[in-house]
Write an enzyme that holds these catalytic residues in place. Sequence first.
Site, PDB file in Angstrom:
ATOM      1  CE1 TYR A  95      -2.516  -3.215   1.842  1.00  0.00           C
ATOM      2  CE2 TYR A  95      -4.294  -1.634   1.139  1.00  0.00           C
ATOM      3  CZ  TYR A  95      -3.999  -3.085   1.632  1.00  0.00           C
ATOM      4  OH  TYR A  95      -4.903  -3.986   1.548  1.00  0.00           O
ATOM      5  CG  HIS A 102      -8.185   1.013  -3.321  1.00  0.00           C
ATOM      6  ND1 HIS A 102      -8.963   0.154  -2.650  1.00  0.00           N
ATOM      7  CD2 HIS A 102      -8.889   1.984  -3.862  1.00  0.00           C
ATOM      8  CE1 HIS A 102     -10.111   0.622  -2.999  1.00  0.00           C
ATOM      9  NE2 HIS A 102     -10.274   1.753  -3.486  1.00  0.00           N
ATOM     10  CE  LYS A 106      -5.234  -5.364  -4.787  1.00  0.00           C
ATOM     11  NZ  LYS A 106      -5.955  -4.005  -4.673  1.00  0.00           N
TER      12      LYS A 106
END
Lengths: 489, 296
Positions: B233, B241, B272
Site C-alpha cells: 500500500y 488501495h 494491481k
Amino acid sequence: PCELFAARSRSHKIPARGQKDFYPDDSEEQRQRLQQSLDEHWNLIAEERVERLGNLVKATWVPSDQIVELQTPAGKFWQTMGFSAEGKQYLLPEEALYLMECGNLLVFHQDLPLSIQDGYEMFLSSDAVSLQQYQVFGHLKRLGYVVHRFDPSSEPSSYVRQLNLPQSRERGGRQLKRKRSPSPTPTCSHTKTPGESLAEKMEDDDKLPESDLMTSAEPPEPQTASPHSAAKGQARTWWMMDAPELEADKRSSPGSPSGRLRWNFSTIPFPDLGSTSRPRCMVPVDPSLLPRDVTVGVCDLDSWMRKINLRKVKMSVKEQQREKRRRRWDVNKDREVQRCRNWAEYHELLARRQAKRQGRPAHLWNREVKPLHDPTQPISTAELLEKISVVKSTNLLEGASRLKCSEEWRICFNVYQPDSVADFKKSNPGKPYSRMCVCSFDGPVPDLRVIKQLAFQSGDVPIVYAVVDYGDISFYTFKDFQLPRDVYA
Amino acid sequence: MEAPPCSQVEELQPEQEHGSSLVVGLRLCDSAPLLWRFQDLKTVRSNSLVGALLGSLPRTPRQNIRLGRPLLLMPEEERVLREHHGAAALSARNQDAAGAAELRQRYEEEQQRSLEEQSILALEDRKSALLRAMTSSSGSESGAGSDEALQCRLLALEQNFSFPRSALAVQLSTARAGLSHCQEARAFLEADWPIREQDSPRRDARYQVFRDLWGRGFFLTSAGKFGGDFLVYPGDPLRFHAHFIAVCLTLDESICMLDVLSVARLGSNVKKTVLLCSPALDGSVHYTSLQWSGMM
C-alpha cells in the site's frame, strides 16, 4: 467507575468506512480524512466491554479438564452451545472464549476474573484448539452459524442414517471421560487391529450390523452404567468401542453417561468390492462375527460384481419412448412371424431380415483385430465412450476407504446453518451443513490423498477448507464432477 | 473505561525514517505473536506496521467487517520490531498462590468501591431525571406548593433507593492488567523478544523484501488470497488501495511459466501490479513488474 457507569448509554453503532483513495498526494484534505479514519479506528479499538453484572453468566476455568464450568445458569446461548454432565453445565474452551468476546460470560480462575488476553493464552494451544482453529470458529459464530467440534467416532454414518436409527449424542460426556487421554481431539489410530483380514458375504453385511445396532440403540438409562450390553458382547469385544472404557468408567465416574456399545467400523475391514481393482479372493468369515449355528460357504463374487457399479443411463425423450415401445413389443404380434409355420421358416425370416440390413464388411471382421463395435448393434453413447476410453473416469470416493488417516489433516468442526437455530437440538443436531478443515497458506496444500480420506470420513457432508492467512480466512471446497457422457438426439 | 496515557517503559533514539520507537509488549499465543495493549497497537501503526486484528470488536461483536484486539503480527513484522529493539515480552499471568491472594483482596476492594461510587451516581441520575420531569410538567405553575412536593419526592427517592449488585457495571478487560493494577498503563516487560524464526532461503528472501519496501515507507500486509506474499500500500490501508502484489523469490530460484501467467492474470483481474521481488547479495532488492499487454 464513573466511566463504567457512563458506558451504559454508549452508542452501539460503528461508523461506515468511506471510499478509499488510490494515490497519496500530499493534499491536506487527504491527510484530514486519514486522520479522521484513524481516530475512528482508535476509538473503536480502545473501547472496552462493559456489562451489568446481572447480565453476565459467571463460570470457572478448570485447567485439568480443559473445560469451563458454569456457576450461574446459562443464557440464550445454551440452545446451541455447551453441554451438561453430572448435573452441571459446561462450555468448551472455544465456546467460552467466544462468549467472553461477546461480553456475555465472565470466567474466573483462582477467584479472579480472566481478561480476554488470559482467555486466549490459557484456552488456546496447538494440542487442544489452536489459534487458527479459533479464528475460524469465531468467524463462523459471528456470522451466526452453529459450530460444533467434529468427532469421527460419534458421527452416524450415512448408512445408519438411512436406517433411521434413533441416535443420541453424548457431546460432553466424551470430554469428561477423557481424564486419561490428552485432549478431546479425536484420533484415528485404532486401539486394536485385527490379525487377519475378514470378509463377509454381502447378505451378512446387511444383516449383522443392523441387528447389533438395534440392541445398542436402546435408550440408555441416564445415571447407571448398563452392564447388560457388556455381557451380551462377551464373545465379540475387540472391535467394539467403549467396551474397555465401560469397565474403567464404572469404577471411576459412577455418574457418567451410560456406556452404549457401538460397532467401530473403522476396525472391521470390509472388502471394497465396488472399486475397480477387485480383491482376488474372499476369505471365509470369522465365525465369531456370525450368529451361533450359522455356517457360511464360499461366496461367488462374479454374479454380484455384475450387479454393482451400475449407473442409470439418462435417456432422451426419444430414447425413453423407444424403450417403452421395445418393452411393449411382443414378437408374437408380428404378422410375418405369425405366418411362419415352423422354426425353419422363422429362421429364414430372420436371415432375410438380417440380409436386408447393411451388412458388416467381412474383411474387417474376419481378422484378429476386429472393430471395437458392430455398427448394426444398438449402443448408447455412454457405452460407446466407455469402449473407446483409454483413461477410466473415477469419482472422489473411489478407494477412499482403504486410506489411512493422516496425522496432519483432520476435520475440526461441524457447521450448521444459522436459520436452523430456532429448532436446533444439541442432543440431535442432524446433518451438518458442512464440515471445516482448518489450514493455512504457510502449510502444505491438501493433496488428492488427503481430500479423498477426509471426504470419506465426512460421508455425504461436503468439506470446506478454511485457509487462514493471518487475519484473513478464505474458504475453499472441492466438488466431485463427472463429465457428461450421454448425447441427446 | 479508556486507558490512561501509557507511561513509556523505554525510549530509544528515534529512527530516521519512522516515528518514535517505543518498546511494545508482545505475548505468544499458540506460537503466534500478539499485541494486546491499545497503546502498543498505536505505536506499531505509527511505525507503518499494520498487522491483523483477530478478536471481536467490543462495540459490535457479532460481525466480521471490523475486528478488535488482539493484533497478530506477521513474522516479518515481528522480526523488524525485534531488530529495531522495539519488542519485548510481557509477563505471564500470575499463577502463584501468594500473589493471587493479594490480588483477590484488591479485586474485592475495588469492586466494593466501584459499587459505592456507581450507587451514588445512579442516585444522582435519578434525582436529576425526577427534577426534569417535575419542572417540565409544572412549567406554568409557580409557588412553594410544587417546590415542597418536589422536596418530598426527592427525599422519598433517596430513602427508597437501592442499587443492587447486579446493576453494577463491570469491565471485561481485553488486555491483562499489570501488577500495578492500572488497567493498561505499566506492565512489566520481561526481556528482549527472542529470535524465533527458522532459517530458510524463502523466509529470508521474504524478510529482505519486506524490510526494503517498509523502509521506503510502504505499508505491507499478507497476500495469501492474491497468490502472493505481500500486498503493498502506498499509505495507510485504511485510506488507500493496494498498488502491488509482491511475490518474493530468491535470485537463483526458477519459476515455472504457468505460475508467472497465473499470477499475472490474477493481478490484472484485481487491478494491481504484480511485483516479482528478489533480494540481491549486496542487500538491495531487484523488482520486476508484470504488465499484461496483448499482441496487436
